[in-house]
Design an enzyme around this catalytic site. Structure first.
Site, PDB file in Angstrom:
ATOM      1  N   ASP A 100       0.866  -1.026  -0.306  1.00 27.35           N
ATOM      2  CA  ASP A 100       0.016  -0.055  -0.026  1.00 27.35           C
ATOM      3  C   ASP A 100       0.808   1.329   0.093  1.00 27.35           C
ATOM      4  OD1 ASP A 100       0.999  -0.035   2.626  1.00 27.35           O
ATOM      5  OD2 ASP A 100      -0.866  -0.262   3.400  1.00 27.35           O
ATOM      6  N   HIS A 101       2.287   1.130   0.571  1.00 25.97           N
ATOM      7  CA  HIS A 101       2.942   2.213   0.763  1.00 25.97           C
ATOM      8  C   HIS A 101       3.596   3.093  -0.600  1.00 25.97           C
ATOM      9  CE1 HIS A 101       1.996   2.278   4.972  1.00 25.97           C
ATOM     10  NE2 HIS A 101       2.918   3.167   5.382  1.00 25.97           N
ATOM     11  N   ASP A 165       3.612  -0.810  11.392  1.00 25.31           N
ATOM     12  CA  ASP A 165       3.228   0.595  10.870  1.00 25.31           C
ATOM     13  C   ASP A 165       2.390   1.414  11.929  1.00 25.31           C
ATOM     14  OD1 ASP A 165       2.350   2.246   8.218  1.00 25.31           O
ATOM     15  OD2 ASP A 165       0.826   2.410   9.651  1.00 25.31           O
ATOM     16  N   ARG A 464      -2.099  12.404   9.986  1.00 29.47           N
ATOM     17  CA  ARG A 464      -0.838  13.038  10.233  1.00 29.47           C
ATOM     18  C   ARG A 464      -0.986  14.509   9.553  1.00 29.47           C
ATOM     19  NH1 ARG A 464       3.233   8.422  12.283  1.00 29.47           N
ATOM     20  NH2 ARG A 464       1.931   8.481  14.143  1.00 29.47           N
ATOM     21  N   SER A 653      14.011   6.549  16.639  1.00 27.30           N
ATOM     22  CA  SER A 653      14.705   5.722  15.814  1.00 27.30           C
ATOM     23  C   SER A 653      14.355   4.228  15.986  1.00 27.30           C
ATOM     24  CB  SER A 653      16.281   5.758  15.677  1.00 27.30           C
ATOM     25  OG  SER A 653      16.726   7.083  15.485  1.00 27.30           O
ATOM     26  N   ARG A 655      13.076   2.137  14.121  1.00 18.50           N
ATOM     27  CA  ARG A 655      13.122   1.105  12.962  1.00 18.50           C
ATOM     28  C   ARG A 655      14.597   0.592  13.116  1.00 18.50           C
ATOM     29  NH1 ARG A 655      12.245   5.545   8.876  1.00 18.50           N
ATOM     30  NH2 ARG A 655      10.146   6.130   8.965  1.00 18.50           N
TER      31      ARG A 655
HETATM   32 FE1  F3S Z   1      -1.066   4.567   5.073  1.00 17.13          FE
HETATM   33 FE2  F3S Z   1      -1.377   7.022   5.706  1.00 17.13          FE
HETATM   34 FE3  F3S Z   1      -2.567   5.135   6.690  1.00 17.13          FE
HETATM   35  S1  F3S Z   1       0.307   6.105   5.330  1.00 17.13           S
HETATM   36  S2  F3S Z   1      -1.251   3.228   6.476  1.00 17.13           S
HETATM   37  S3  F3S Z   1      -2.877   5.515   4.893  1.00 17.13           S
HETATM   38  S4  F3S Z   1      -1.590   6.537   7.950  1.00 17.13           S
END
Ligand code: F3S
Length: 763
Positions: A100-101, A165, A464, A653, A655
Site C-alpha cells: 500500500d505504501h 506501521d 498526520r 529511531s 526502525r
Molecule cells: Fe497509509 Fe497513511 Fe494509513 S500512510 S497506513 S494511509 S496513515
C-alpha cells in the site's frame, strides 16, 4: 467444549482461542487481586508466562505471544530479508504483507496503480515470492491499505496483533489490541520468539451522550488529541468506555454491552478513533466488545467469531471497578465538529473558530485541495456521509471549488461504493478516485497545483499533518477533519466555512445551507469484494520455491550474516563521531537494500568537534567527510569503530535500520549516557554493544580522536559492568566502567553476531 472457530477465512486451521485467553486472565487477576481493564485482559491474556511474569503498569517489561503479524510493503522488505536470514522454514504465527505504501498518486486510481506495479515490480515480486515460500499471506498492490484490510479480515475482539506501521491501532475499533512495531519485532514474533512490551499504563476515555448532526467520531479523537497533545498517550493504552461501563461485568447482560461507543458507528467510528490514537503517542487504543462490532463481523463474513465472542462477552469488556491511570471525559452531546492543524494534529479548533484563528495567524483561507479516505477514514459510512454532502451541492448545481481526491481504504470499499453510486456522486462533484493505497497520506503524491515553497492550505480526513508529510512542501498548511467536513470545505473552497451555520450560493443564486450528512453504516447488500487481490501461500508449503532477489538490484539485497564475536576484548576501536542525535531519513525506496540505505547512517547527527552535520574527520586520512563514507573507509581498512553519544540516544529511531546500518558499516559499540530502550534492544539484536557510562561525567573524558578498548568480554555476564581503556592521542589514558543491560539470551546474541545468527545456531 465450544465450537472451534477460525481466526480468518484464509487460515482455516488457526483458531480463535478465547479459552486460553480466559485462563490466563484468571491466573493474572488472581495474582494481582484486582479487577482488570479491557486492555490489561487482552495484553496479560497473551503473556508467555502468566504465572511468573512480573506485572507493574508503566514499569516492567512483558514477554508476550501475539496472535498474528501484519507488515506494509515498505517495512516488510527488511523484515522478510531478516526472516530469511534466520534460516527458519515457515513463520510461527499467521502473518500478512500488504502493498500500500509504494503507490504514488498522480492521475487517478487505475493508471497510478499500473505505474506503481511497473516501478516497484522487483519489490512486489520479492515480497510475493518470500511470502509464498515462508507462509505469509500476500495482499497485492491495489488490494488496499493494511489497516482497512486487517479490519475487514483479521481483527476481532480480543486478538493481539502487531503490525509494522504506526497506525496498526486502527484494529482497536473491533476490540483488538493492535500495536505498531518495528520490523525487528515482527521478525521475532514470526520466528516464535516472545515479544517484549513495556507494561502499558491505561488512560480511560469516558464517553457520555450521543453524537449528532455534523459531529462525527473523528471529532472525538480530534478533541482527545487537543486535550492530551502529541505526547499525552506515550506508554499508555487508551481505553474508551461509556457511562454504563461499571455495570457491564457485574450483570453480564447483553444490554449492558451497549455503551455510548454504540453511537460511534463502526468502523468509520471506533476504528478512526483508535487509528488516530497514534497521534497522541499511545501504544494503542481499544473499544469494548459491543453489538456494533457484532454486526460488522457478521457483515464481513465472520458471524461465527461474533457468536463465539458473545459466549465470552465478559472477557471482552473491562472488569467492573477497574482503575485507569488517568481519565478524560467527553460529552458527545456537547462535542462540536473540529479541525486540527496546521503542522501538528493536536492543535484543535472547533469549526466555529477556525476562520478567525486562521486570519489571526496568517494561514491561507483558500482551500486548495480536500483529500478524503486513507486508512483513517474510508469506511462505507465515511464515503456515504461525504457523498451525502456532495449530492446536496450537486442538486444545487455546485461543484467543488477546491481539488478533491478520494482514497478508498480497500478494494472491497472501492467496489462497494462504486456499485452503490457513491463514487459517481463524488466524481460528479469534482472528485478524483485514487488507488486503494496510502498515496498522499505518506507523501506519495505527485502534486502539481502549487510549487514547492508556495504557502497554501489543504484539508484531509487523514491522521498526520506534520510539516511536508503529504506533498513534501514545508509551506503547505495541512488540516485534519472528518470526511464530511473535508467535503464541505472542498465545496466551499475556504477554510472559514462552517457548514453548521454558513450558507452556500446555488447556481441559480439562491442561498442554501448543507444539511448534516446521513448515510447507512453498512451496505444494504453484502460488500462487493471487487477484484481478487490476495495470494495465499501454497498449501503444500514453500520449501521448493525460490525468492526473487537480483544480485544487481539497487533496491533489494539479501542479508549476509554478521560476523561472530572473535572471543576477546575489542581493542582500539576508532571513534566515528561523538555526540549525535539520530535522524532517520525518508528513503522509502531503499528499505530493502541495507548497503544503499546505510548511506543514510547518522547523516543528521551533529559532530561535537565542529558542530557540523554529516562532517567528521577521517582519522586515517586527516580529511573531513560524510559519516557513512568515513565509516566505509574504516571498514575497508579493517578498523572497527564506536559512536559516543549523550542522553536518550536513538529516540525516534525505532526502525531496525538504525541498528543494522552501524553494524553493517563496521560499528561495534555505542557508548552513551542513556538509550531510548527500543533502539538499545535493536542494537543488541544486531550484535552491537550498547553501553552506558557508569559515571556520566566520563563522557567528557572522551576526545574525538581517541581509541577505545572494551574489556571484560570473556566474562560478559548480566549485571556485571564492562570496562574501557581510552587512549588519547597525546599518549595519556583514561579507564572507567561501562554499564550494560544484556540478559543471558542477549549475551548469546552478541556472541553469535546477532539474534538471527543465534536462532540459526539453535536449529
Ligand atoms: Fe497509509 Fe497513511 Fe494509513 S500512510 S497506513 S494511509 S496513515
Amino acid at each position: 467444549a465450544k465450537a472451534k472457530v477460525s481466526m480468518s477465512r484464509f487460515e482455516p486451521s488457526n483458531y480463535v482461542n478465547y479459552e486460553k485467553l480466559n485462563e490466563n486472565v484468571n491466573i493474572v487477576r488472581k495474582r494481582l487481586n484486582r479487577p482488570l481493564t479491557l486492555s490489561e485482559k487482552i495484553v496479560y491474556g497473551h503473556l508467555d508466562d502468566p504465572v511468573g511474569q512480573d506485572i507493574a503498569r508503566g514499569r516492567t517489561y512483558l514477554r508476550l505471544r501475539p496472535d498474528r503479524v501484519a507488515m506494509q510493503d515498505a517495512t516488510a522488505q527488511m523484515a522478510m530479508l531478516q526472516f530469511i536470514s534466520s534460516g527458519l522454514p515457515q513463520v510461527a504465527v499467521p502473518s500478512t504483507i500488504h502493498c500500500d505504501h509504494l503507490i504514488e498518486a498522480q492521475i487517478g486510481g487505475a493508471k497510478d496503480l499500473a505505474r506503481a506495479k511497473d516501478i516497484n515490480a522487483e519489490v512486489y515480486n520479492f515480497l510475493a515470492s518470500a511470502g509464498a515460500k515462508y507462509g505469509v499471506g500476500f495482499w497485492k498492490p491495489g488490494s488496499g491499505i493494511i489497516h482497512q484490510i486487517i479490519l475487514e479480515n483479521y481483527a476481532y475482539p480480543g486478538v493481539l496483533l502487531i503490525g509494522t506501521d504506526s497506525h496498526t491501532p486502527n484494529g482497536g475499533g473491533l476490540g483488538s489490541i493492535c500495536i505498531g512495531v518495528g520490523g525487528a519485532d515482527a521478525v521475532d514474533v514470526m520466528a516464535g520468539i516472545p515479544w517484549e512490551l513495556k507494561c502499558p499504563n491505561v488512560i480511560g476515555v469516558k464517553l457520555t451522550g450521543k453524537l449528532s448532526g455534523w459531529t462525527s467520531p473523528k471529532d472525538v479523537i480530534l478533541k482527545v488529541a487537543g486535550i492530551l497533545t502529541v505526547k499525552g498517550g506515550t506508554g499508555a493504552i487508551v481505553e474508551y468506555h461509556g457511562p454504563g461501563v461499571d455495570s457491564i461485568s457485574c450483570t453480564g447482560q447483553r444490554e449492558d454491552l451497549v455503551t455510548s461507543a454504540l453511537y460511534c458507528t463502526l468502523h468509520g467510528g471506533m476504528a478512526t478513533i483508535c487509528n488516530m490514537g497514534a497521534e497522541i503517542g499511545a501504544t494503542t487504543s481499544v473499544f469494548p466488545y459491543n453489538h456494533r462490532m457484532k454486526t460488522y463481523l457478521e457483515k464481513t463474513g465472520r458471524g461465527d467469531i461474533a457468536a463465539l465472542a458473545d459466549d465470552y462477552a465478559d472477557l471482552l469488556v473491562p472488569d467492573a471497578g477497574c482503575e485507569y491511570d488517568s481519565m478524560v471525559e467527553i460529552n458527545l452531546d456537547e462535542l462540536k465538529p473540529h479541525i486540527n492543524g496546521p503542522f501538528t494534529p493536536d492543535l484543535a479548533h472547533p469549526m466555529a473558530d477556525i476562520g478567525a484563528t486562521a486570519v489571526k495567524n496568517g494561514w491561507p483561507l483558500e482551500v486548495k485541495v480536500g483529500l478524503i479516505g486513507s486508512c483513517t477514514n474510508s469506511s462505507y459510512e465515511d464515503m456515504g456521509r461525504s457523498a451525502s454532502v456532495a449530492k446536496q451541492a450537486l442538486d444545487k448545481g455546485l461543484k467543488c471549488k477546491a481539488a478533491f481526491t478520494i482514497t478508498p481504504g480497500s478494494e472491497q470499499i472501492r467496489a462497494t461504493i462504486e456499485r452503490d453510486g457513491y463514487s459517481k456522486i463524488l466524481g460528479d462533484v469534482g472528485g478524483m478516485v485514487l488507488a486503494n493505497a496510502c498515496g498522499p497520506c505518506i507523501g506519495q503524491w505527485d502534486r502539481r497545483d502549487v510549487k514547492k515553497g508556495e504557502k497554501n492550505t489543504i484539508v484531509t480526513s487523514y491522521n498526520r499533518n506534520f510539516t511536508a508529510r503529504n506533498d513534501a512542501n514545508p509551506a503547505t498548511h495541512a488540516f485534519v477533519a472528518s470526511p464530511e467536513i473535508v467535503t464541505a470545505l472542498a465545496i466551499a473552497g475556504t477554510l472559514d466555512f462552517n457548514p453548521e451555520v454558513d450558507y452556500l450560493t446555488a447556481a441559480n443564486g439562491e442561498k442554501f445551507k448543507l444539511k448534516p450528512p446521513s448515510a447507512d453504516e453498512l451496505p444494504k447488500l453484502d460488500f462487493d469484494p471487487g477484484q481478487d487481490t490476495y495470494q495465499h501461500p501454497p498449501a503444500e508449503g514453500g520449501s521448493k520455491l525460490r525468492v526473487d532477489v537480483s544480485p544487481t538490484s539497487t533496491r533489494l539485497q539479501l542479508l549476509e550474516p554478521f560476523d561472530k564475536w572473535a572471543g576477546g576484548d575489542l581493542e582500539d576501536l576508532q571513534i566515528l563521531i561523538k555526540k549525535c542525535i539520530l535522524a532517520a531519513g525518508p528513503w522509502l525506496k531503499f528499505r530493502g537494500h541495507l548497503d544503499n540505505i546505510s548511506n543514510n547512517m547518522l547523516i543528521g547527527a551533529v559532530n561535537i568537534e565542529n558542530d557540523g552535520v554529516n562532517k567528521i574527520k577521517n582519522q586515517l586520512t586527516g580529511e573531513y567527510g560524510g559519516v557513512p563514507d568515513v565509516a566505509r573507509h574504516y571498514k575497508a581498512n579493517g578498523l572497527s569503530w564506536v559512536v559516543v553519544g549523550d542522553d536518550n540516544y536513538g529516540e525516534g529511531s525505532s526502525r531496525e535500520h538504525a541498528a543494522l546500518e552501524p553494524r553493517h558499516l563496521g560499528g561495534r559499540c555505542i557508548i552513551v549516557k542513556s538509550f531510548a530502550r527500543i533502539h538499545e534492544t535493536n542494537l543488541k539484536k544486531q550484535g552491537m554493544l550498547p553501553l552506558t557510562f557508569q559515571n556520566p561525567a566520563d563522557y567528557d573524558k572522551i576526545r574525538p580522536d581517541d581509541k577505545i578498548s572494551i574489556k571484560g568480554l570473556a566474562t560478559f555476564t548480566p549485571g556485571k559492568p564492562l570496562s574501557t581503556v581510552v587512549k588519547h592521542s597525546d599518549g595519556t589514558k583514561d579507564e572507567f566502567q561501562l554499564n550494560h543491560t544484556f540478559n543471558e539470551t542477549q549475551i548469546e546474541w552478541f556472541q553469535a553476531g546477532s539474534a538471527l545468527n543465534r536462532m540459526k545456531e539453535l536449529q
